[in-house]
Design an enzyme around this catalytic site. Structure first.
Site, mmCIF file in Angstrom:
data_model
loop_
_atom_site.group_PDB
_atom_site.id
_atom_site.type_symbol
_atom_site.label_atom_id
_atom_site.label_comp_id
_atom_site.label_asym_id
_atom_site.label_seq_id
_atom_site.Cartn_x
_atom_site.Cartn_y
_atom_site.Cartn_z
ATOM 1 N N ARG A 225 41.901 110.782 86.324
ATOM 2 C CA ARG A 225 42.274 110.711 87.738
ATOM 3 C C ARG A 225 43.428 109.726 87.888
ATOM 4 O O ARG A 225 43.411 108.642 87.298
ATOM 5 C CB ARG A 225 41.091 110.250 88.604
ATOM 6 C CG ARG A 225 39.946 111.258 88.681
ATOM 7 C CD ARG A 225 40.362 112.468 89.512
ATOM 8 N NE ARG A 225 39.311 113.476 89.615
ATOM 9 C CZ ARG A 225 39.202 114.535 88.821
ATOM 10 N NH1 ARG A 225 40.077 114.704 87.838
ATOM 11 N NH2 ARG A 225 38.239 115.414 89.002
ATOM 12 N N HIS A 273 49.382 118.040 85.408
ATOM 13 C CA HIS A 273 47.949 118.289 85.642
ATOM 14 C C HIS A 273 47.502 119.569 84.921
ATOM 15 O O HIS A 273 46.920 120.474 85.512
ATOM 16 C CB HIS A 273 47.645 118.382 87.137
ATOM 17 C CG HIS A 273 46.213 118.061 87.444
ATOM 18 N ND1 HIS A 273 45.839 117.387 88.585
ATOM 19 C CD2 HIS A 273 45.059 118.310 86.770
ATOM 20 C CE1 HIS A 273 44.511 117.243 88.610
ATOM 21 N NE2 HIS A 273 44.025 117.799 87.504
#
Length: 310
Positions: A225, A273
């Site tokens: 994250r 990502h």
């Protein structure tokens, strides 16, 4: 008849409809499945993505559970309208993809591959990397993904240290917990992989103080994250040489703005990502199994602890 509402972006419906129907059929369930919901009061299960259209769960008075397509639930766990069980996605395809990405980048940094990939300038660089058994890799976060990555790295003979909030005992991973355990892992990790969930306790877990604990020149790999890292602290550590390189797949703002300093920094690798993605075929099997369990009165798999936030 079980009524299932697929609450995600349109592109996901196109991807998931056929695998979901196949998985539900294999469970022998009688169901209706749609990405449209004219009457929320008849819905039994919500297949959910936090970036989809559904924000208010209160009209779904009959729903038994929300089954997330995402491993991370920080964007929904605090929703005050969500009163029913929430299951996060723990998917074999997700784990396989994460293991491949993490292992690839750990090996890249361990072997010093950038030295040769970017050093095609006529200079013979006589560098021989150490063996994996002499290299310590730390993993912060020992959930399903952290464990899978740790096992894969251990199989390659890396000395793997792991840290989690609660105590764990795992084969081939030296496990630590608590504040002192975190310091122990950081002080030893020449390569550090972040696979923690985003919670108030984990936000900025890498900061000026914790980065300073690590061996000089250590490599950071973050497919977990974005908010786990204090960006200003990491950039300062990179500039000073305290941190040798950061390979980052997740960020506080995504897509990463074009003017962000990470893009131009010579010791940062940005990936968009892509470390791992939920696979529709294997994820559909997890969703179908949870619906089967719900209908049979069995406990759901991968339930979220609302207090812990994951």
């Amino acid at each position: 008849m079980i009524h299932i509402y697929f609450a995600a972006k349109d592109v996901r419906w196109d991807e998931y409809e056929a695998p979901l129907r196949k998985a539900l059929d294999e469970k022998g369930l009688s169901y209706s499945l749609s990405d449209k919901c004219d009457d929320p009061s008849i819905i039994d299960y919500i297949v959910y993505a936090p970036n989809g259209p559904l924000k208010d769960f209160s009209p779904f008075s009959r729903a038994k559970a929300v089954l997330s397509l995402w491993a991370g639930v920080e964007d929904v766990v605090g929703n005050p309208t969500l009163k029913i069980p929430l299951a996060r996605m723990v998917d074999s395809g997700l784990s396989e993809g994460m293991v491949e990405w993490v292992t690839g980048h750990v090996l890249r940094h361990h072997l010093g591959m950038d030295l040769h990939i970017h050093g095609q300038d006529g200079v013979w660089r006589d560098y021989v990397p150490p063996l994996a058994r002499t290299r310590t890799v730390g993993i912060l976060g020992l959930g399903a993904l952290g464990q899978a990555c740790g096992e894969a790295l251990s199989a390659l003979n890396f000395n793997v240290l792991g840290w989690s909030k609660s105590k764990k005992q795992l084969d081939n991973i030296t496990c630590h917990s608590g504040e002192e355990g975190l310091k122990t892992v950081l002080r030893s990790s020449e390569i550090l992989v972040l696979l923690l969930p985003k919670t108030p306790e984990t936000e900025n877990i890498l900061n000026i103080e914790t980065l300073a604990l690590m061996p000089k020149g250590a490599k950071i790999i973050n497919p977990g994250r974005g908010p786990l890292i204090n960006d200003d602290a990491l950039l300062a550590a990179l500039d000073s040489g305290q941190t040798g390189h950061a390979t980052l797949d997740v960020f506080r703002i995504e897509p990463l703005p074009a003017d962000h300093p990470y893009w131009a920094h010579p010791n940062v690798t940005v990936t968009p990502h892509i470390a791992s993605e939920t696979r529709s075929d294997t994820a559909s099997q997890v969703i179908a199994e949870n619906i089967r369990r719900g209908e049979a009165g069995l406990p759901y798999l991968h339930l979220v602890n609302r207090t812990a936030g994951y």
